[in-house]
Design a protein around this motif. Structure first.
Motif, mmCIF file in Angstrom:
data_model
loop_
_atom_site.group_PDB
_atom_site.id
_atom_site.type_symbol
_atom_site.label_atom_id
_atom_site.label_comp_id
_atom_site.label_asym_id
_atom_site.label_seq_id
_atom_site.Cartn_x
_atom_site.Cartn_y
_atom_site.Cartn_z
ATOM 1 N N ALA A 172 1.054 -1.567 0.383
ATOM 2 C CA ALA A 172 0.521 -0.218 -0.100
ATOM 3 C C ALA A 172 0.859 1.668 0.044
ATOM 4 C CB ALA A 172 -1.221 -0.503 1.168
ATOM 5 N N LEU A 173 0.165 2.640 -0.638
ATOM 6 C CA LEU A 173 1.323 3.890 -1.014
ATOM 7 C C LEU A 173 0.097 4.159 -0.148
ATOM 8 C CD1 LEU A 173 1.734 3.451 -4.547
ATOM 9 C CD2 LEU A 173 3.410 3.283 -2.630
ATOM 10 N N ILE A 174 1.100 5.136 0.898
ATOM 11 C CA ILE A 174 0.037 5.493 1.952
ATOM 12 C C ILE A 174 1.061 7.388 1.845
ATOM 13 C CG2 ILE A 174 -0.743 7.028 4.766
ATOM 14 C CD1 ILE A 174 -0.205 3.583 5.084
ATOM 15 N N HIS A 175 0.312 8.460 1.689
ATOM 16 C CA HIS A 175 0.938 9.693 1.063
ATOM 17 C C HIS A 175 1.056 10.445 3.126
ATOM 18 C CE1 HIS A 175 0.905 14.484 0.456
ATOM 19 N NE2 HIS A 175 1.322 13.628 -0.447
ATOM 20 N N VAL A 176 2.696 11.512 3.337
ATOM 21 C CA VAL A 176 2.576 11.756 4.438
ATOM 22 C C VAL A 176 2.181 12.561 4.751
ATOM 23 C CG1 VAL A 176 4.742 12.314 5.741
ATOM 24 C CG2 VAL A 176 4.979 10.126 4.022
ATOM 25 N N ALA A 196 -10.398 -2.897 -3.140
ATOM 26 C CA ALA A 196 -9.345 -1.402 -3.786
ATOM 27 C C ALA A 196 -9.411 -0.666 -3.995
ATOM 28 C CB ALA A 196 -8.703 -2.513 -4.706
ATOM 29 N N GLU A 197 -11.023 -0.503 -4.836
ATOM 30 C CA GLU A 197 -11.520 0.427 -5.252
ATOM 31 C C GLU A 197 -12.252 1.904 -4.216
ATOM 32 O OE1 GLU A 197 -12.477 -1.308 -6.589
ATOM 33 O OE2 GLU A 197 -10.864 -1.253 -8.554
ATOM 34 N N GLN A 198 -12.608 1.476 -3.015
ATOM 35 C CA GLN A 198 -13.349 2.035 -1.390
ATOM 36 C C GLN A 198 -11.780 2.077 -0.913
ATOM 37 O OE1 GLN A 198 -15.728 -1.419 0.337
ATOM 38 N NE2 GLN A 198 -16.673 -0.740 -1.156
ATOM 39 N N LEU A 199 -10.311 1.197 -0.910
ATOM 40 C CA LEU A 199 -10.046 2.491 0.520
ATOM 41 C C LEU A 199 -8.547 3.058 -0.945
ATOM 42 C CD1 LEU A 199 -8.461 -1.197 1.082
ATOM 43 C CD2 LEU A 199 -9.891 0.679 2.807
ATOM 44 N N VAL A 200 -8.412 3.409 -1.603
ATOM 45 C CA VAL A 200 -8.062 4.187 -2.758
ATOM 46 C C VAL A 200 -8.432 5.216 -2.181
ATOM 47 C CG1 VAL A 200 -6.972 5.416 -4.707
ATOM 48 C CG2 VAL A 200 -7.126 3.115 -4.280
ATOM 49 N N GLY A 201 -7.975 6.474 -1.233
ATOM 50 C CA GLY A 201 -8.342 7.462 -1.015
ATOM 51 C C GLY A 201 -8.587 7.858 0.667
ATOM 52 N N ALA A 202 -8.836 6.966 0.949
ATOM 53 C CA ALA A 202 -9.455 6.826 2.343
ATOM 54 C C ALA A 202 -8.321 6.679 3.593
ATOM 55 C CB ALA A 202 -10.037 5.290 2.511
ATOM 56 N N ALA A 203 -8.417 7.413 4.170
ATOM 57 C CA ALA A 203 -7.705 7.640 5.622
ATOM 58 C C ALA A 203 -7.209 6.426 6.181
ATOM 59 C CB ALA A 203 -8.063 8.150 7.082
ATOM 60 N N CYS A 204 -5.283 5.992 6.309
ATOM 61 C CA CYS A 204 -5.406 4.860 6.134
ATOM 62 C C CYS A 204 -5.472 4.367 7.856
ATOM 63 C CB CYS A 204 -3.934 4.352 6.776
ATOM 64 S SG CYS A 204 -2.799 6.259 7.016
ATOM 65 N N GLY A 254 7.911 15.620 -4.872
ATOM 66 C CA GLY A 254 8.986 16.997 -4.055
ATOM 67 C C GLY A 254 7.484 16.240 -2.813
ATOM 68 N N ASP A 255 6.737 15.058 -2.588
ATOM 69 C CA ASP A 255 6.113 14.539 -2.169
ATOM 70 C C ASP A 255 6.250 13.395 -0.938
ATOM 71 O OD1 ASP A 255 3.889 17.070 -1.845
ATOM 72 O OD2 ASP A 255 2.715 15.794 -3.502
ATOM 73 N N ARG A 256 6.301 13.038 0.133
ATOM 74 C CA ARG A 256 7.101 11.626 0.815
ATOM 75 C C ARG A 256 5.451 11.542 0.451
ATOM 76 N NH1 ARG A 256 9.485 13.537 6.907
ATOM 77 N NH2 ARG A 256 7.035 13.807 6.756
ATOM 78 N N VAL A 257 6.019 9.786 0.521
ATOM 79 C CA VAL A 257 4.806 8.565 0.210
ATOM 80 C C VAL A 257 6.012 7.448 1.276
ATOM 81 C CG1 VAL A 257 3.769 7.854 -0.424
ATOM 82 C CG2 VAL A 257 4.199 9.464 -1.639
ATOM 83 N N LEU A 258 4.935 6.702 1.493
ATOM 84 C CA LEU A 258 5.422 5.576 2.553
ATOM 85 C C LEU A 258 4.702 4.321 1.852
ATOM 86 C CD1 LEU A 258 5.030 6.658 6.135
ATOM 87 C CD2 LEU A 258 6.627 5.426 5.812
ATOM 88 N N LEU A 259 6.367 3.592 1.206
ATOM 89 C CA LEU A 259 5.351 2.695 0.759
ATOM 90 C C LEU A 259 4.960 1.227 1.937
ATOM 91 C CD1 LEU A 259 4.775 0.419 -1.758
ATOM 92 C CD2 LEU A 259 7.182 0.185 -1.982
ATOM 93 N N CYS A 260 3.885 0.651 2.038
ATOM 94 C CA CYS A 260 3.764 -0.076 3.521
ATOM 95 C C CYS A 260 4.156 -1.240 3.141
ATOM 96 C CB CYS A 260 2.763 0.115 3.686
ATOM 97 S SG CYS A 260 2.950 1.783 4.838
ATOM 98 N N ARG A 261 4.737 -2.557 3.301
ATOM 99 C CA ARG A 261 4.269 -4.592 3.228
ATOM 100 C C ARG A 261 3.332 -4.328 3.443
ATOM 101 N NH1 ARG A 261 7.147 -8.554 4.306
ATOM 102 N NH2 ARG A 261 9.075 -6.876 4.630
ATOM 103 N N ILE A 262 2.754 -5.151 3.763
ATOM 104 C CA ILE A 262 1.663 -5.471 5.446
ATOM 105 C C ILE A 262 1.427 -6.719 5.101
ATOM 106 C CG2 ILE A 262 -1.133 -5.163 5.929
ATOM 107 C CD1 ILE A 262 -1.391 -3.305 4.728
#
Length: 285
Positions: A172-176, A196-204, A254-262
């Motif tokens: 999952a990719l999370i915008h910092v 996946a469509e429901q989760l994209v854009g949701a607050a982690c 220019g934005d920080r992004v987290l690549l998260c392995r769950i």
């Protein structure tokens, strides 16, 4: 205050213009002025001194206009001259012609053709279309460059999507800054218990129990710099499943992004048990 009708320009009230000033008025009103016989011979040619980029065109005088007109424009000038010779043209006409200078450099001119007191003489007032042509050329180049960049973007997007979906790891990719999920693969969506469509854009933080956004994101960022590869322990809200998040921090645009392995807790033990069972079935005893 506007002058109505033709009161100002009728013959009785039109401002008198001395003959010596007519040339100046004509040449500054257009980029190029040509006195042309209906046979095609140039009587006179004057270039606007305010537009010196056209250069000197004195060599056009006493020559046929067809000699320095591009082939694709010959039919235009020929049909126009024929109309004037036959007396079929009563109003000013406009034509765009491609012509040549002394260096055989082609340039476009938009002429308006006007009758004079002499039936066999035409006044041609031309506007240099090169600035417009150059602007159009730059716009076409810019459009082609944008289309090329778009195709490259689509190529990278396709590769990225294939890699994400082909990966066995739940990613999952999370915008910092916003703390929202910007993308995830199907494996990660299954662990979180939604499409996946429901989760994209949701607050982690909404997908995990007892997590506050600021603290949770800070923990992920801090753990991403851990050289030992530590994990953040979580519990999914939809399935109440314990899991570990292994974050990697990077920058994109220019934005920080987290690549998260769950990874669900117990995954490594399950894999070890399956491997042991597989090995046991292959042993000769």
């Amino acid at each position: 205050m506007n002058t109505r009708g033709t009161d100002f320009w009728d013959e009785a009230s039109a401002p008198p213009i001395s003959p010596e000033h007519i040339n100046d008025i004509v040449t500054t009103a257009a980029d190029l002025a040509i006195v042309l016989e209906t046979s095609g011979r140039v009587r006179s040619v004057i270039v606007n001194p305010l537009n010196p980029t056209l250069g000197r065109l004195d060599h056009w005088k006493d020559r046929d206009i067809r000699e320095f007109t591009a082939e694709d424009s010959l039919s235009k000038i020929e049909s126009q001259l024929e109309a004037y010779r036959d007396g079929q043209s009563d109003k000013p006409d406009a034509k765009e012609l491609n012509q040549y200078d002394t260096t055989n450099r082609e340039f476009p001119i938009r002429y308006t053709l006007h009758k004079t007191r002499q039936d066999d003489i035409i006044l041609m007032l031309g506007r240099d279309l090169r600035p417009i042509a150059e602007l159009q050329h730059r716009l076409v180049k810019a459009q082609l460059a944008l289309e090329k960049d778009y195709e490259s973007h689509r190529d990278y997007e396709t590769r990225y999507r294939v890699v994400m979906e082909a990966a066995r790891d739940p990613l999952a990719l999370i915008h910092v800054s916003s703390g929202r999920i910007t993308d995830l693969n199907e494996a990660a969506a299954q662990i979180l218990g939604a499409e996946a469509e429901q989760l994209v854009g949701a607050a982690c933080t909404q997908e995990f129990e007892g997590r506050r956004r600021g603290e949770f994101i800070e923990n992920l960022v801090a753990m991403s710099g851990n050289q030992t590869g530590g994990a953040v322990k979580v519990e999914t809200r939809r399935g109440n499943q314990a899991a570990s998040i292994y974050p990697t921090l990077f920058r994109a645009a220019g934005d920080r992004v987290l690549l998260c392995r769950i990874e669900p807790d117990g995954t490594e033990e399950k894999l070890s048990a399956e491997m042991l069972c597989l090995l046991s079935s292959t042993l000769p005893f």
